[in-house]
Every structure is written in structure tokens, then in C-alpha cells.
Design a protein around this motif. Sequence first.
Motif, PDB file in Angstrom:
ATOM      1  N   VAL A 248      40.870  43.904  50.686  1.00 51.30           N
ATOM      2  CA  VAL A 248      41.722  44.999  51.180  1.00 51.30           C
ATOM      3  C   VAL A 248      40.868  46.226  51.509  1.00 51.30           C
ATOM      4  N   ALA A 249      39.967  46.603  50.610  1.00 48.97           N
ATOM      5  CA  ALA A 249      39.113  47.770  50.853  1.00 48.97           C
ATOM      6  C   ALA A 249      38.177  47.525  52.046  1.00 48.97           C
ATOM      7  N   ALA A 250      37.631  46.318  52.143  1.00 53.56           N
ATOM      8  CA  ALA A 250      36.721  46.001  53.245  1.00 53.56           C
ATOM      9  C   ALA A 250      37.443  45.999  54.592  1.00 53.56           C
ATOM     10  N   LEU A 251      38.706  45.599  54.615  1.00 51.57           N
ATOM     11  CA  LEU A 251      39.477  45.625  55.859  1.00 51.57           C
ATOM     12  C   LEU A 251      39.943  47.042  56.205  1.00 51.57           C
TER      13      LEU A 251
ATOM     14  N   GLU B 184      37.082  65.793  67.386  1.00 53.11           N
ATOM     15  CA  GLU B 184      35.860  66.118  66.652  1.00 53.11           C
ATOM     16  C   GLU B 184      35.543  65.151  65.513  1.00 53.11           C
ATOM     17  N   ARG B 185      36.121  63.973  65.535  1.00 51.07           N
ATOM     18  CA  ARG B 185      35.777  62.920  64.571  1.00 51.07           C
ATOM     19  C   ARG B 185      35.281  61.722  65.377  1.00 51.07           C
ATOM     20  N   THR B 186      34.368  60.990  64.818  1.00 53.29           N
ATOM     21  CA  THR B 186      33.838  59.810  65.496  1.00 53.29           C
ATOM     22  C   THR B 186      33.739  58.655  64.518  1.00 53.29           C
ATOM     23  N   ALA B 187      33.685  57.463  65.074  1.00 54.80           N
ATOM     24  CA  ALA B 187      33.438  56.267  64.262  1.00 54.80           C
ATOM     25  C   ALA B 187      31.926  56.062  64.208  1.00 54.80           C
ATOM     26  N   SER B 188      31.465  55.490  63.135  1.00 56.60           N
ATOM     27  CA  SER B 188      30.027  55.285  62.969  1.00 56.60           C
ATOM     28  C   SER B 188      29.770  53.956  62.266  1.00 56.60           C
ATOM     29  N   TRP B 189      28.846  53.182  62.846  1.00 60.13           N
ATOM     30  CA  TRP B 189      28.455  51.921  62.202  1.00 60.13           C
ATOM     31  C   TRP B 189      27.806  52.201  60.856  1.00 60.13           C
ATOM     32  N   ALA B 190      27.020  53.262  60.782  1.00 57.81           N
ATOM     33  CA  ALA B 190      26.350  53.602  59.522  1.00 57.81           C
ATOM     34  C   ALA B 190      27.379  53.934  58.436  1.00 57.81           C
ATOM     35  N   ASP B 191      28.438  54.648  58.810  1.00 60.88           N
ATOM     36  CA  ASP B 191      29.500  54.954  57.844  1.00 60.88           C
ATOM     37  C   ASP B 191      30.188  53.669  57.389  1.00 60.88           C
ATOM     38  N   LEU B 192      30.465  52.788  58.328  1.00 56.94           N
ATOM     39  CA  LEU B 192      31.127  51.522  57.995  1.00 56.94           C
ATOM     40  C   LEU B 192      30.270  50.684  57.054  1.00 56.94           C
ATOM     41  N   ILE B 193      28.987  50.637  57.311  1.00 64.16           N
ATOM     42  CA  ILE B 193      28.082  49.872  56.434  1.00 64.16           C
ATOM     43  C   ILE B 193      28.047  50.491  55.036  1.00 64.16           C
ATOM     44  N   ALA B 194      28.021  51.825  54.962  1.00 64.03           N
ATOM     45  CA  ALA B 194      28.051  52.491  53.651  1.00 64.03           C
ATOM     46  C   ALA B 194      29.363  52.184  52.922  1.00 64.03           C
ATOM     47  N   ASP B 195      30.480  52.166  53.671  1.00 63.33           N
ATOM     48  CA  ASP B 195      31.777  51.799  53.079  1.00 63.33           C
ATOM     49  C   ASP B 195      31.716  50.393  52.507  1.00 63.33           C
ATOM     50  N   TRP B 196      31.230  49.454  53.310  1.00 64.15           N
ATOM     51  CA  TRP B 196      31.171  48.061  52.872  1.00 64.15           C
ATOM     52  C   TRP B 196      30.222  47.863  51.697  1.00 64.15           C
ATOM     53  N   LEU B 197      29.122  48.607  51.665  1.00 63.46           N
ATOM     54  CA  LEU B 197      28.211  48.511  50.519  1.00 63.46           C
ATOM     55  C   LEU B 197      28.888  49.017  49.242  1.00 63.46           C
ATOM     56  N   GLY B 198      29.690  50.069  49.364  1.00 60.57           N
ATOM     57  CA  GLY B 198      30.457  50.551  48.211  1.00 60.57           C
ATOM     58  C   GLY B 198      31.432  49.506  47.701  1.00 60.57           C
ATOM     59  N   VAL B 199      32.121  48.837  48.636  1.00 62.84           N
ATOM     60  CA  VAL B 199      33.055  47.763  48.268  1.00 62.84           C
ATOM     61  C   VAL B 199      32.300  46.626  47.576  1.00 62.84           C
ATOM     62  N   ALA B 200      31.181  46.215  48.174  1.00 58.94           N
ATOM     63  CA  ALA B 200      30.414  45.092  47.627  1.00 58.94           C
ATOM     64  C   ALA B 200      29.877  45.400  46.227  1.00 58.94           C
ATOM     65  N   CYS B 201      29.381  46.612  46.031  1.00 56.87           N
ATOM     66  CA  CYS B 201      28.853  46.975  44.707  1.00 56.87           C
ATOM     67  C   CYS B 201      29.961  47.059  43.664  1.00 56.87           C
TER      68      CYS B 201
ATOM     69  N   TRP C 227      39.248  36.940  38.855  1.00 58.40           N
ATOM     70  CA  TRP C 227      38.501  36.741  40.105  1.00 58.40           C
ATOM     71  C   TRP C 227      39.390  36.982  41.313  1.00 58.40           C
ATOM     72  N   ARG C 228      40.637  36.578  41.212  1.00 57.86           N
ATOM     73  CA  ARG C 228      41.564  36.787  42.331  1.00 57.86           C
ATOM     74  C   ARG C 228      41.767  38.284  42.564  1.00 57.86           C
ATOM     75  N   ARG C 229      41.911  39.060  41.487  1.00 55.97           N
ATOM     76  CA  ARG C 229      42.075  40.515  41.617  1.00 55.97           C
ATOM     77  C   ARG C 229      40.844  41.154  42.237  1.00 55.97           C
ATOM     78  N   VAL C 230      39.666  40.717  41.822  1.00 56.67           N
ATOM     79  CA  VAL C 230      38.420  41.243  42.394  1.00 56.67           C
ATOM     80  C   VAL C 230      38.383  40.937  43.887  1.00 56.67           C
ATOM     81  N   GLY C 231      38.701  39.696  44.246  1.00 56.96           N
ATOM     82  CA  GLY C 231      38.666  39.285  45.653  1.00 56.96           C
ATOM     83  C   GLY C 231      39.670  40.034  46.506  1.00 56.96           C
ATOM     84  N   VAL C 232      40.886  40.161  46.028  1.00 56.02           N
ATOM     85  CA  VAL C 232      41.919  40.861  46.801  1.00 56.02           C
ATOM     86  C   VAL C 232      41.547  42.331  46.960  1.00 56.02           C
ATOM     87  N   ALA C 233      41.099  42.971  45.903  1.00 51.35           N
ATOM     88  CA  ALA C 233      40.707  44.380  45.981  1.00 51.35           C
ATOM     89  C   ALA C 233      39.571  44.572  46.982  1.00 51.35           C
ATOM     90  N   ALA C 234      38.580  43.697  46.927  1.00 49.31           N
ATOM     91  CA  ALA C 234      37.430  43.809  47.840  1.00 49.31           C
ATOM     92  C   ALA C 234      37.843  43.557  49.286  1.00 49.31           C
TER      93      ALA C 234
END
Length: 161
Positions: free
Chosen positions: A104-107, A121-138, A95-102
Motif C-alpha cells: 500500500v505504501a509503495a503504491l 510550483e510542485r514537481t514529481a521526482s524520480w529521486a523522491d520516489l526512490i527515497a520513498d520506496w527505500l523508506g518503505v523497504a527499510c 507476514w501478511r500485515r508486513v506485505g500489505v503495509a509495504a
Amino acid sequence: MGEPTMAHDSEPNAPQASTPSGEAAALPRWRRPALVVYWLTLAVATHWPKLKLTPGGLDDRPYVNPDKVMHFAAFWLLTLLLFAALRAGRDGRMWRRVGVAAIVAALYAPLDEITQTLVSERTASWADLIADWLGVACAAAGLAVAHGSRARGEGEAPAEP
């Protein structure tokens, strides 16, 4: 009893991980280099100017957006590789490994999005961030389910009489 590791599969000075039976087992040699190579590739790809991995016009469709699927998959895989590269504590708490991995990736996800604004020519996007976080959560949820079923003994072959 825990899965034995083969001598050729681990480094002589590799960090030791605990198996469920409490035995020390070295991490397989590929885990940390794979994480480093993947993470560097991810950082370069997300900051490369004018990098467009989806065919023209697909990003405008109201249903599945390939760009968001790639963000989801990229951070899902980052979380799994982080988990694989972390060694278990002496008590073997997965569980500790799962938590640390999640965590670190979420941060890393918002750091990645924010630093993209420093590249032309690159931008930040809330939609991209949410997709990133959903990948981490899954990925974290999948690891937790896999660990939970392993802890309960599910998925193992039945003992022969």
C-alpha cells in the motif's frame, strides 16, 4: 502466550486481531486515527505549494540530501503506521500485515509524486520516489526482522530458574 490488551485501550467494536496463542485481541484505539491523521498530513505537506522544509542551498550538496531523508522517513513511518493499523488474520500471520503495509505504501508513493504535478510550483521526482520506496523497504525489512526474532523467541527475557 500473547500480550494481553487492557480494556480501556481498545474500542468495543474494534476489529479483532489474533495473538500468537490464537486469542482474539482488539487493536489499540490510537492506531487507525494516528494513521489517518498522519496520512492526511503527509498528503497536504507533499502537495503544499512552495513548501520548503530544508534551508536554502542544502539540497544541492552531493552527500546526504535533507529532502530525500525526509521522503525516506515519511514513507518509513507511513509503512509502520499502516502495519500497526492492520489487524492480523485469524491465523495471526504477521507476514501478511508486513506485505500489505509495504505494498500500500509503495503504491501510494508514485501516486503522491504524480499528483504533485497538478499543484503549481510542485514537481514529481524520480529521486523522491526512490527515497520513498527505500523508506518503505527499510520499514518492511525492520518489521520482518523484528517478527522473525520474536518468532524464534529472541529478545525475550530469559525465564528465571
